[in-house]
Design an enzyme around this catalytic site. Structure first.
Site, PDB file in Angstrom:
ATOM      1  N   HIS A 128       0.820  -1.210   0.000  1.00 31.81           N
ATOM      2  CA  HIS A 128       0.000   0.000   0.000  1.00 31.81           C
ATOM      3  C   HIS A 128       0.860   1.268   0.000  1.00 31.81           C
ATOM      4  O   HIS A 128       0.677   2.154  -0.830  1.00 31.81           O
ATOM      5  CB  HIS A 128      -0.918  -0.005   1.221  1.00 31.81           C
ATOM      6  CG  HIS A 128      -1.872   1.141   1.230  1.00 31.81           C
ATOM      7  ND1 HIS A 128      -3.142   1.050   0.719  1.00 31.81           N
ATOM      8  CD2 HIS A 128      -1.731   2.418   1.657  1.00 31.81           C
ATOM      9  CE1 HIS A 128      -3.745   2.218   0.833  1.00 31.81           C
ATOM     10  NE2 HIS A 128      -2.906   3.071   1.412  1.00 31.81           N
ATOM     11  N   HIS A 178       3.189   6.174  -1.990  1.00 28.10           N
ATOM     12  CA  HIS A 178       3.825   7.330  -1.366  1.00 28.10           C
ATOM     13  C   HIS A 178       5.351   7.249  -1.479  1.00 28.10           C
ATOM     14  O   HIS A 178       6.053   7.785  -0.623  1.00 28.10           O
ATOM     15  CB  HIS A 178       3.433   7.420   0.116  1.00 28.10           C
ATOM     16  CG  HIS A 178       1.972   7.654   0.323  1.00 28.10           C
ATOM     17  ND1 HIS A 178       1.365   8.862   0.054  1.00 28.10           N
ATOM     18  CD2 HIS A 178       0.982   6.830   0.757  1.00 28.10           C
ATOM     19  CE1 HIS A 178       0.070   8.775   0.320  1.00 28.10           C
ATOM     20  NE2 HIS A 178      -0.189   7.549   0.739  1.00 28.10           N
ATOM     21  N   LYS A 185      -5.058  10.913  -8.163  1.00 29.07           N
ATOM     22  CA  LYS A 185      -4.852  11.099  -6.714  1.00 29.07           C
ATOM     23  C   LYS A 185      -4.813  12.606  -6.488  1.00 29.07           C
ATOM     24  O   LYS A 185      -3.861  13.278  -6.902  1.00 29.07           O
ATOM     25  CB  LYS A 185      -3.540  10.438  -6.279  1.00 29.07           C
ATOM     26  CG  LYS A 185      -3.290  10.570  -4.784  1.00 29.07           C
ATOM     27  CD  LYS A 185      -2.951   9.219  -4.170  1.00 29.07           C
ATOM     28  CE  LYS A 185      -2.818   9.340  -2.660  1.00 29.07           C
ATOM     29  NZ  LYS A 185      -2.820   8.066  -1.983  1.00 29.07           N
TER      30      LYS A 185
END
Length: 290
Positions: free
Chosen positions: A161, A177, A223
């Protein structure tokens, strides 16, 4: 864990120590170059159309030979193709992938960054002092598979993730990220950088900033804003998020810290006993505390 808007001084001191120890951090302008371009516009959650305020990619150059020559980066890169992007699709973990996970953890545990993080967590009674047991703790929170989607398949883990990224029902981007994965996907023309996010004109980021809030699209999804360290080593990110995860039992922890010249909010979500997500949110940089 400090809540609200107070800077957590103890954690800031520790993270600045990790920052100094991060000898594998890449140098902006030399090891990589970013091209910030325009400020991205507002996109509401779930909306997948965004004005492109950046015609060129975010990364104009990355010294890949240097990445491949440092163990922690080299092993990290091997993990990026181990996952199914979509939630709800069961992850099949091969023997080779298990070995890659272990090699990565072994490599980061040899760094001064992770040794410092380990010592701190042991001093707080949050981690096993035995290195083999600590590695098992790290393996569990980062690599143990869990069901992110209610449909029943073990389809996710903390590492996937945070560092690799996922999509939810083909409708939204989750996670992603990490700057190396972002560069990797840009190179394949899978990710399209739309511009940086900043609160106001005074806080426009610089090309040598190590933390950015950015907007991007991936496989047709947008995003609206994602926080990302730039140029830092994998061990620094793993250490930072692991520390906050172990210090707090809350479902969501957000802690304000001052690291180097950056005022940040570090956000960590738990998914039961595992990391659900973790990322930095840049509040201000260049010692401009808003």
């Amino acid at each position: 864990m400090a809540k609200g808007q107070c800077t957590n001084q103890e954690l800031s001191n520790l993270l600045n120590e990790l920052w100094k120890l991060d000898v594998n951090r890449m140098k902006p302008g030399r090891d990589y170059k970013i091209n910030l371009q325009g400020k991205a516009g507002f996109v509401s959650e779930g909306n997948n159309s965004a004005r492109d305020c950046a015609r060129a990619p975010l990364f104009s150059y990355v010294n890949e030979n240097k990445l491949k020559s440092i163990d922690t980066y080299a092993y990290f890169i091997t993990l990026l193709d181990n996952y199914e992007t979509s939630t709800g699709v069961a992850e099949q973990v091969t023997k080779e992938e298990l070995q890659e996970n272990n090699l990565f953890l072994d490599a980061i545990l040899k760094t001064e960054v992770m040794k410092c993080a380990h010592r701190y967590l042991v001093s707080k009674g949050r981690a096993q002092s035995d290195l083999v047991q600590f590695k098992r703790q790290l393996y569990d929170i980062w690599f143990k598979l869990y069901r992110r989607d209610k449909s029943g398949a073990e389809d996710s883990c903390g590492f996937e993730h945070v560092f690799v990224g996922e999509t939810k029902h083909g409708r939204e981007i989750m996670g992603l990220h990490n700057w190396i994965q972002f560069y990797n996907l840009e190179k394949q023309n899978i990710v399209d950088y739309k511009g940086y996010k900043a609160r106001d004109k005074k806080d426009t980021p610089d090309e040598d900033d190590h933390v950015l809030n950015l907007q991007f699209s991936w496989n047709g999804l947008v995003k609206p804003v994602g926080g990302c360290f730039i140029g830092v080593s994998p061990e620094f990110e793993v250490a930072l998020y692991t520390i906050i995860f172990f210090l707090s039992g809350e479902h969501m922890t957000n802690v304000k810290v001052k690291v180097d010249e950056y005022l940040l909010e570090i956000v960590v979500y738990r998914f039961g006993r595992y990391i659900g997500t973790s990322y930095p949110k840049l509040i201000s940089s260049n010692n401009r505390d808003l």
